[in-house]
Design an enzyme around this catalytic site. Structure first.
Site, short mmCIF file in Angstrom:
data_model
loop_
_atom_site.label_atom_id
_atom_site.label_comp_id
_atom_site.label_asym_id
_atom_site.label_seq_id
_atom_site.Cartn_x
_atom_site.Cartn_y
_atom_site.Cartn_z
N HIS A 35 0.87 -1.19 0.00
CA HIS A 35 0.00 0.00 0.00
C HIS A 35 0.90 1.23 0.00
CE1 HIS A 35 1.11 0.10 4.21
NE2 HIS A 35 0.59 -1.11 4.38
N HIS A 38 4.02 1.30 2.36
CA HIS A 38 5.20 0.62 1.83
C HIS A 38 5.86 1.46 0.73
CE1 HIS A 38 2.69 -3.05 2.97
NE2 HIS A 38 3.79 -3.24 3.67
N LYS A 150 5.49 3.08 11.90
CA LYS A 150 4.26 2.43 12.38
C LYS A 150 4.63 1.26 13.31
CE LYS A 150 0.35 -0.15 10.76
NZ LYS A 150 1.00 -1.47 10.70
N VAL A 177 2.11 6.48 7.05
CA VAL A 177 1.18 6.95 6.02
C VAL A 177 -0.22 6.49 6.41
CG1 VAL A 177 0.58 6.85 3.57
CG2 VAL A 177 2.98 6.90 4.26
N SER A 187 -1.43 -3.74 5.64
CA SER A 187 -1.91 -4.82 4.76
C SER A 187 -3.12 -5.50 5.39
CB SER A 187 -0.81 -5.85 4.53
OG SER A 187 0.35 -5.21 4.06
P1 AMP Z 1 5.09 -5.18 6.47
O1 AMP Z 1 4.86 -5.54 5.06
O2 AMP Z 1 3.84 -4.96 7.27
O3 AMP Z 1 6.10 -6.07 7.16
O4 AMP Z 1 5.76 -3.74 6.44
C1 AMP Z 1 6.95 -3.51 5.72
C2 AMP Z 1 7.48 -2.15 6.09
O5 AMP Z 1 6.52 -1.14 5.76
C3 AMP Z 1 7.75 -2.00 7.61
O6 AMP Z 1 8.96 -1.28 7.78
C4 AMP Z 1 6.56 -1.22 8.08
O7 AMP Z 1 6.82 -0.45 9.23
C5 AMP Z 1 6.30 -0.32 6.88
N1 AMP Z 1 4.93 0.16 6.90
C6 AMP Z 1 3.79 -0.58 7.01
N2 AMP Z 1 2.70 0.22 7.06
C7 AMP Z 1 3.15 1.50 6.98
C8 AMP Z 1 2.52 2.77 6.98
N3 AMP Z 1 1.20 2.92 7.09
N4 AMP Z 1 3.31 3.88 6.88
C9 AMP Z 1 4.65 3.75 6.78
N5 AMP Z 1 5.31 2.58 6.77
C10 AMP Z 1 4.58 1.46 6.88
#
Ligand code: AMP
Length: 283
Positions: A35, A38, A150, A177, A187
């Site tokens: 999203h 990311h 986050k 974000v 996600s």
């Molecule tokens: P994930 O796919 O959930 O493991 O997240 C991958 C990376 O994206 C991690 O460093 C999260 O902290 C970052 N991330 C996930 N959601 C957000 C968001 N809303 N804003 C900024 N970074 C995010």
């Protein structure tokens, strides 16, 4: 954009890049179902590095809840399209077997950070996060790696691991974000019903309400209770924890001091979906 599945092909590619000159590698590890949160990490990496590598890997070791792992959203086609558009150079999409095949592990002293807040409710989660981030750092060998604020506690633990493991990698933290409603993008939001998605916006609304109320000299406990009570009033929602802590040490903060920075972190169940959020407060 190149999509690589095998660990050894990625290592070869990275070695070639390193030999070809002074190219800096920025790295964005993700679990996919990408999203705008990311993508903000990817965009920053593309801006600041010659090469950007993103990984998509749903890491079973960091899931303490099997049904959360089984139901984690997968959308590779859309992910690859978004990454390509953003100017990502390489997507690393490994299999579970390949990634952990020759992994000896990294034992670290978390100094208790893995047992509090998220760690208390998700036993083993942070060891799983350290396993995968350590392994990905070994393979990709980036100059910079981008993580979202986050997952604040995860970021603190990754910074500690990077230091203890002597990786020469700059950890870059990126702002949260949000949806128009204020809900932090995640996600897992894909699994919320329309009603839950609407109700979940109350998490950030309450963080803002509390940040406007809280004053120097006040106790934080009553605001935690206020958050928990207000969340409980919303159908299908329940707060798992609400804490105020020091953004450096993650020590609990019970009273607000002048000239201090504090982070308020919360975890909330929305039906069967667990969401986290936080806000940094400056006094
Ligand atoms: P994930 O796919 O959930 O493991 O997240 C991958 C990376 O994206 C991690 O460093 C999260 O902290 C970052 N991330 C996930 N959601 C957000 C968001 N809303 N804003 C900024 N970074 C995010």
């Amino acid at each position: 954009m190149k999509v690589i599945h095998s660990v050894s092909d990625t290592q070869t590619y990275v070695r070639e890049l390193q030999m070809s000159g002074n190219k800096t590698i920025g790295f964005v590890p993700t679990m996919g179902a990408l999203h705008k949160g990311h993508m903000s990490l990817v965009e920053q990496s593309v801006k600041n590095n010659e090469i950007t590598v993103a990984s998509i890997f749903i890491n079973p070791r960091q899931f303490n809840d099997k049904s959360d792992f089984d139901n984690y959203p997968v959308n590779h086609e859309n992910d690859l399209e978004l990454l390509d558009k953003a100017g990502c150079d390489i997507v690393f999409l490994p299999s579970i077997d390949d990634i952990y095949k020759n992994f000896v592990g990294f034992n670290m002293d978390f100094n208790g950070l893995d047992k509090i807040y998220e760690g208390e409710f998700r036993p083993g989660h942070f060891q799983g996060v350290v396993d995968i981030v350590y392994r990905l750092f070994e393979i990709v060998q980036p100059n910079k790696a981008y993580f979202g604020l986050k997952d604040f506690q995860q970021l603190a633990i990754i910074k500690l691991m990077t230091k203890l493991a002597n990786f020469n990698i700059e950890i870059v933290s990126c702002p949260i974000v949000r949806e128009k409603s204020g809900l932090a993008m995640s996600s897992r939001n894909l699994r919320l019903s329309k009603e839950q998605f609407k109700n979940a916006a109350n998490i950030y609304r309450l963080l803002i309400v509390i940040s406007n109320k809280l004053k120097v000299g006040e106790d934080t406990d009553k605001y935690c209770q206020f958050f928990i009570d207000e969340i409980e009033k919303i159908p299908d929602m329940k707060a798992e924890y609400c804490v105020f802590c020091n953004p450096e040490s993650l020590d609990l903060v019970k009273k607000i001091n002048k000239n201090s920075q504090i982070i308020m972190c919360v975890a909330v169940w929305c039906g069967k979906i667990r969401l986290i959020d936080n806000i940094i407060l400056v006094f």
